[in-house]
Design an enzyme around this catalytic site. Structure first.
Site, PDB file in Angstrom:
ATOM      1  N   GLU A 211       0.854  -1.194   0.000  1.00  9.13           N
ATOM      2  CA  GLU A 211       0.000   0.000   0.000  1.00  9.13           C
ATOM      3  C   GLU A 211       0.888   1.240   0.000  1.00  9.13           C
ATOM      4  O   GLU A 211       1.956   1.266   0.616  1.00  9.13           O
ATOM      5  CB  GLU A 211      -0.889  -0.008   1.241  1.00  9.13           C
ATOM      6  CG  GLU A 211      -1.866   1.153   1.322  1.00  9.13           C
ATOM      7  CD  GLU A 211      -2.686   1.136   2.614  1.00  9.13           C
ATOM      8  OE1 GLU A 211      -3.776   1.723   2.614  1.00  9.13           O
ATOM      9  OE2 GLU A 211      -2.217   0.549   3.615  1.00  9.13           O
TER      10      GLU A 211
ATOM     11  N   LYS B 218     -10.163   1.198  -2.136  1.00  4.57           N
ATOM     12  CA  LYS B 218     -10.192   0.694  -0.754  1.00  4.57           C
ATOM     13  C   LYS B 218     -11.542   0.964  -0.107  1.00  4.57           C
ATOM     14  O   LYS B 218     -12.006   2.108  -0.054  1.00  4.57           O
ATOM     15  CB  LYS B 218      -9.068   1.352   0.039  1.00  4.57           C
ATOM     16  CG  LYS B 218      -8.903   0.825   1.458  1.00  4.57           C
ATOM     17  CD  LYS B 218      -7.696   1.489   2.116  1.00  4.57           C
ATOM     18  CE  LYS B 218      -7.447   0.970   3.529  1.00  4.57           C
ATOM     19  NZ  LYS B 218      -6.262   1.637   4.136  1.00  4.57           N
TER      20      LYS B 218
ATOM     21  N   CYS C 176      -5.049  -3.361   3.224  1.00  4.05           N
ATOM     22  CA  CYS C 176      -4.719  -3.022   4.617  1.00  4.05           C
ATOM     23  C   CYS C 176      -5.858  -3.206   5.629  1.00  4.05           C
ATOM     24  O   CYS C 176      -6.133  -4.324   6.058  1.00  4.05           O
ATOM     25  CB  CYS C 176      -4.168  -1.607   4.671  1.00  4.05           C
ATOM     26  SG  CYS C 176      -3.161  -1.287   6.155  1.00  4.05           S
TER      27      CYS C 176
END
Length: 274
Positions: free
Chosen positions: A40, A113, A155
């Site tokens: 990321e 995301k 993440c």
């Protein structure tokens, strides 16, 4: 097909980050058809909120994406950029987006995301508010790599098992998890959560993390790893820059699923509410 997770310590210089990624990619020696994951914020990390907007690109158009396409084509690999700032309709915020490129250098899929990291952590930063500069995505994303379906996540998504269950329901055999997991939360939960997601969904997890101290003094945990469908850590890159690497086995995947057919025993359907 080898699964490769590159571990970086990205900073605020786009040029330096691309050079670092190129060096690590070369050292990993990927073969044609391999699947390589960058962490990321691989191209920009630690430069502050405005820095993301400064380097944000239109989807499928921009120097970072051109670089990614060239690297994928150069090695003949499936190259997935952990996350890149991608322009949104809102001019004050952007998406943080994972991008998958084919061995021919074509953009196969993108994933904005879903779960933004808005939390308080007892480290030297203390307060993380990704929603101040990122817009949350709204849909699942997956692609096919050499006949294998690959799911995408980023993440903080790791803490939401429902997402991984939905990806498994879509036929994903591998789920990618690029991250910039903090040192504090990483030490406590990183490996346990990765193994749990692999075991629950009987799939491979490829996790590429940032590692070290960054320009904004944030500290990330590292420990990029490949986890197999039985929950075994096949390879781990602890705190140094480098790569975790392991071979994908369709035979092992099928064996685990045949021996313990979890979908047949599922009593509660996804979407269930009490």
């Amino acid at each position: 097909m080898n699964l490769i997770a590159l571990q970086m310590c990205s900073g605020s210089s786009l040029t330096d980050n691309l050079e670092q990624a190129e060096q690590l990619l070369q050292e990993a020696c990927p073969r044609a058809g391999d699947l390589v994951l960058l962490p990321e914020n691989f191209a920009q990390y630690g430069g502050g909120e405005q820095a993301y907007l400064t380097v944000a690109e239109a989807l499928a158009n921009g120097p970072i994406q051109t670089w990614l396409a060239k690297q994928a084509q150069r090695y003949g690999i499936y190259l997935v950029a952990g996350s890149v700032p991608i322009q949104a309709e809102q001019t004050t915020r952007c998406y943080t987006t994972s991008l998958a490129f084919s061995p021919q250098g074509e953009l196969l899929q993108y994933y904005h995301k879903l779960h933004l990291f808005d939390v308080d952590v007892a480290d030297n930063v203390g307060c993380y508010r990704e929603s101040d500069y990122f817009v949350a995505g709204q849909k699942l994303a997956y692609f096919d790599a050499g006949g294998v379906r690959v799911g995408m996540s980023i993440c903080f998504d790791l803490r939401f098992p429902y997402l991984f269950q939905l990806l498994r329901q879509q036929g994903c055999d591998i789920v990618l998890l690029p991250a910039a997991f903090t040192a504090l939360t990483g030490e406590a939960h990183w490996q346990a959560l990765l193994q749990a997601r692999a075991i629950e969904n009987q799939c491979y997890i490829v996790a590429a993390n940032q590692a070290g101290t960054h320009d904004n003094q944030r500290k990330t945990w590292g420990h990029s790893m490949i986890v197999d469908p039985w929950g075994r850590c096949l390879d781990v890159q602890s705190t140094n820059l480098g790569a975790a690497k392991a071979e994908f086995s369709s035979q092992l995947l099928q064996q685990v699923r045949d021996n313990m057919p979890l979908p047949l025993h599922q009593q509660l359907q996804l979407g269930w509410r009490e």
